[in-house]
Design a protein around this motif. Structure first.
Motif, mmCIF file in Angstrom:
data_model
loop_
_atom_site.group_PDB
_atom_site.id
_atom_site.type_symbol
_atom_site.label_atom_id
_atom_site.label_comp_id
_atom_site.label_asym_id
_atom_site.label_seq_id
_atom_site.Cartn_x
_atom_site.Cartn_y
_atom_site.Cartn_z
ATOM 1 N N VAL A 1 0.862 -1.401 0.049
ATOM 2 C CA VAL A 1 -0.163 -0.063 -0.026
ATOM 3 C C VAL A 1 0.967 1.401 0.031
ATOM 4 O O VAL A 1 0.505 2.293 -0.354
ATOM 5 C CB VAL A 1 -0.964 0.166 1.219
ATOM 6 C CG1 VAL A 1 -2.020 -1.047 1.249
ATOM 7 C CG2 VAL A 1 -0.258 -0.041 2.618
ATOM 8 N N MET B 1 -7.649 -1.121 4.974
ATOM 9 C CA MET B 1 -7.952 0.304 5.068
ATOM 10 C C MET B 1 -6.526 1.054 5.617
ATOM 11 O O MET B 1 -5.819 0.320 6.484
ATOM 12 C CB MET B 1 -8.922 0.643 6.192
ATOM 13 C CG MET B 1 -9.299 2.120 6.127
ATOM 14 S SD MET B 1 -10.797 2.469 6.880
ATOM 15 C CE MET B 1 -10.518 2.073 8.653
ATOM 16 N N ASN C 1 -4.634 4.331 6.258
ATOM 17 C CA ASN C 1 -4.380 5.727 6.652
ATOM 18 C C ASN C 1 -3.073 6.511 6.084
ATOM 19 O O ASN C 1 -2.108 6.408 6.531
ATOM 20 C CB ASN C 1 -4.490 5.898 8.209
ATOM 21 C CG ASN C 1 -4.603 7.216 8.601
ATOM 22 O OD1 ASN C 1 -4.146 8.247 8.205
ATOM 23 N ND2 ASN C 1 -5.555 7.675 9.699
ATOM 24 N N ILE C 2 -3.176 7.265 5.218
ATOM 25 C CA ILE C 2 -2.544 7.940 4.313
ATOM 26 C C ILE C 2 -1.608 8.726 5.296
ATOM 27 O O ILE C 2 -0.338 8.975 5.268
ATOM 28 C CB ILE C 2 -3.017 8.896 3.472
ATOM 29 C CG1 ILE C 2 -3.743 7.965 2.453
ATOM 30 C CG2 ILE C 2 -1.920 9.669 2.726
ATOM 31 C CD1 ILE C 2 -4.350 8.779 1.211
ATOM 32 N N ILE D 1 -10.091 -4.878 6.889
ATOM 33 C CA ILE D 1 -11.557 -4.818 6.567
ATOM 34 C C ILE D 1 -11.927 -6.319 6.302
ATOM 35 O O ILE D 1 -11.475 -6.924 5.599
ATOM 36 C CB ILE D 1 -11.686 -4.202 5.495
ATOM 37 C CG1 ILE D 1 -11.433 -2.758 5.504
ATOM 38 C CG2 ILE D 1 -13.412 -4.192 4.983
ATOM 39 C CD1 ILE D 1 -11.419 -1.779 4.436
ATOM 40 N N ASP E 1 -6.894 -7.453 -4.440
ATOM 41 C CA ASP E 1 -6.805 -6.785 -3.073
ATOM 42 C C ASP E 1 -7.778 -5.564 -3.321
ATOM 43 O O ASP E 1 -7.436 -4.879 -4.202
ATOM 44 C CB ASP E 1 -5.123 -5.910 -3.137
ATOM 45 C CG ASP E 1 -4.271 -7.269 -2.993
ATOM 46 O OD1 ASP E 1 -4.473 -8.334 -2.647
ATOM 47 O OD2 ASP E 1 -3.031 -6.986 -3.194
ATOM 48 N N ILE E 2 -8.019 -5.215 -1.950
ATOM 49 C CA ILE E 2 -8.966 -4.023 -2.124
ATOM 50 C C ILE E 2 -8.350 -2.999 -0.890
ATOM 51 O O ILE E 2 -8.178 -3.539 0.056
ATOM 52 C CB ILE E 2 -10.404 -4.072 -1.769
ATOM 53 C CG1 ILE E 2 -11.097 -5.081 -2.813
ATOM 54 C CG2 ILE E 2 -11.279 -2.831 -1.834
ATOM 55 C CD1 ILE E 2 -12.442 -5.723 -2.782
ATOM 56 N N ILE E 3 -7.994 -1.833 -1.490
ATOM 57 C CA ILE E 3 -7.250 -0.923 -0.364
ATOM 58 C C ILE E 3 -8.270 0.490 -0.393
ATOM 59 O O ILE E 3 -8.296 1.056 -1.219
ATOM 60 C CB ILE E 3 -5.931 -0.639 -0.840
ATOM 61 C CG1 ILE E 3 -5.251 -1.924 -0.646
ATOM 62 C CG2 ILE E 3 -5.396 0.478 0.015
ATOM 63 C CD1 ILE E 3 -4.175 -1.845 -1.739
ATOM 64 N N VAL E 4 -8.749 0.603 0.670
ATOM 65 C CA VAL E 4 -9.563 1.905 1.198
ATOM 66 C C VAL E 4 -8.450 2.854 1.869
ATOM 67 O O VAL E 4 -8.202 2.475 2.724
ATOM 68 C CB VAL E 4 -10.787 1.584 1.974
ATOM 69 C CG1 VAL E 4 -11.463 2.952 2.226
ATOM 70 C CG2 VAL E 4 -11.682 0.439 1.353
ATOM 71 N N ARG E 5 -8.337 3.892 0.946
ATOM 72 C CA ARG E 5 -7.268 4.684 1.287
ATOM 73 C C ARG E 5 -8.223 5.957 2.048
ATOM 74 O O ARG E 5 -9.092 6.295 1.560
ATOM 75 C CB ARG E 5 -6.394 5.351 0.364
ATOM 76 C CG ARG E 5 -5.615 4.487 -0.235
ATOM 77 C CD ARG E 5 -4.885 5.040 -1.584
ATOM 78 N NE ARG E 5 -4.320 3.925 -2.096
ATOM 79 C CZ ARG E 5 -3.149 3.402 -1.729
ATOM 80 N NH1 ARG E 5 -2.287 3.943 -0.936
ATOM 81 N NH2 ARG E 5 -2.645 2.445 -2.519
ATOM 82 N N VAL E 6 -7.830 6.078 3.584
ATOM 83 C CA VAL E 6 -8.514 7.030 4.411
ATOM 84 C C VAL E 6 -7.505 8.190 4.726
ATOM 85 O O VAL E 6 -6.360 7.963 4.675
ATOM 86 C CB VAL E 6 -9.109 6.542 5.297
ATOM 87 C CG1 VAL E 6 -10.297 5.673 4.978
ATOM 88 C CG2 VAL E 6 -8.184 5.728 6.564
ATOM 89 N N ARG E 7 -8.136 9.324 5.376
ATOM 90 C CA ARG E 7 -7.486 10.430 5.612
ATOM 91 C C ARG E 7 -7.949 10.945 6.796
ATOM 92 O O ARG E 7 -9.298 10.826 7.085
ATOM 93 C CB ARG E 7 -7.362 11.634 4.656
ATOM 94 C CG ARG E 7 -6.014 11.658 3.846
ATOM 95 C CD ARG E 7 -5.885 12.944 3.024
ATOM 96 N NE ARG E 7 -7.193 13.395 2.456
ATOM 97 C CZ ARG E 7 -7.796 14.306 2.719
ATOM 98 N NH1 ARG E 7 -7.086 15.425 3.311
ATOM 99 N NH2 ARG E 7 -9.224 14.804 2.145
#
Lengths: 147, 147
Positions: A79, A96, A98-99, A107, A130-136
């Motif tokens: 990631v 998930m 966190n940038i 998840i 692969d599923i990557i949820v990028r959050v801030r």
DNA sequence: TTTCTGAATTAGACAAAGTCCAATCATTGA
DNA sequence: TCAATGATTGGACTTTGTCTAATTCAGAAA
């Protein structure tokens, strides 16, 4: 003393079950990975393993992580372009990221599923999705009032 | 001469529209990225830009790619721990990554969608969702009969 | 056209992550 | 216990990307 799901004998059995000779260094590395189920980079693992006085080299950490991956004990998480993380949870799930903090959390597979798979080119085989949820954290960007 | 969707004046306009001063080097880099809509690494872009006699430094390529990302002209694709790829297609879509060849191809957004989004921790904001389908050519692994 | 100024570019030193190798050391089956 | 096989090691090396201080450029204004 709390629940200790991975005692030394349990770790030895785990490695053996995956066809891995349980050397001292490999057990130390497995210990670090499975103790708290975190997502760690090779450098973090190296640091944690040597923190508790045992001496393990960088080369061994990399060799061992590669071996653990091949044998399905851990999974690579890609990631961050700067380093690979290793995930001791190999059951199907996603991530998930966190940038801002660099933190990775799991998840559950159920809470996020695909409703279709693209047709693959002839002769191709799916290795994984692969599923990557990028959050801030919005406060950490722009002029948040943290001062 | 075939369809040339990104002539020099078109590229200049494109950069200006994104608030980027169209310097010679930036145009060369944009040219390489948008000519064939490939996924290229910084090193590949550097090589291609300098192949056609123009001199552009490594630092400029990295600076420019970062700028293009910030301004939404291109998108980073993180699938390979060794290098970042840059995708000139910024519309919503996902990626298929061939582990063996290193090739990246787009998957249209429609053909692969999530049926639920996980609830985010308080104060978190989704920045984007990356879906990567990792594929292999089985012949390239194990004892394929290629000899 | 010339001048000016902030922005862009540059070479090359540097940093970080990861790989490789030949020498040494451990594990284990006999 | 001993040898042989496999694991570990330090350190040099590679690759990708970053940084910096000096130079050059673009383009606005005169």
């Amino acid at each position: 003393m709390e629940a200790m799901p991975y005692s030394r004998p349990a770790l030895i059995a785990l490695l053996r079950r995956h066809g891995i000779a349980p050397t001292h260094q490999r057990l130390e590395i497995a210990q670090v990975l499975f103790a708290r189920c975190q997502h760690l980079s090779a450098e973090q693992i190296l640091a944690q393993v040597n923190e508790r006085h045992a001496e393990t080299s960088k080369a061994t950490v990399y060799n061992t992580l590669k071996l653990f991956c091949e044998r399905g004990l851990v999974r690579e998480v890609i990631v961050d372009p700067k380093r690979v993380f290793y995930d001791p949870n190999t059951s199907p799930h996603h991530h998930m990221y966190n940038i801002d903090s660099g933190e990775i959390t799991d998840i559950p597979a159920e809470s996020l599923s695909l409703n279709a798979m693209p047709e693959l080119p002839e002769g191709m085989v799916t290795e994984g999705v692969d599923i990557i949820v990028r959050v801030r954290t919005p406060d950490a960007v722009g002029q948040g009032r943290l001062g």
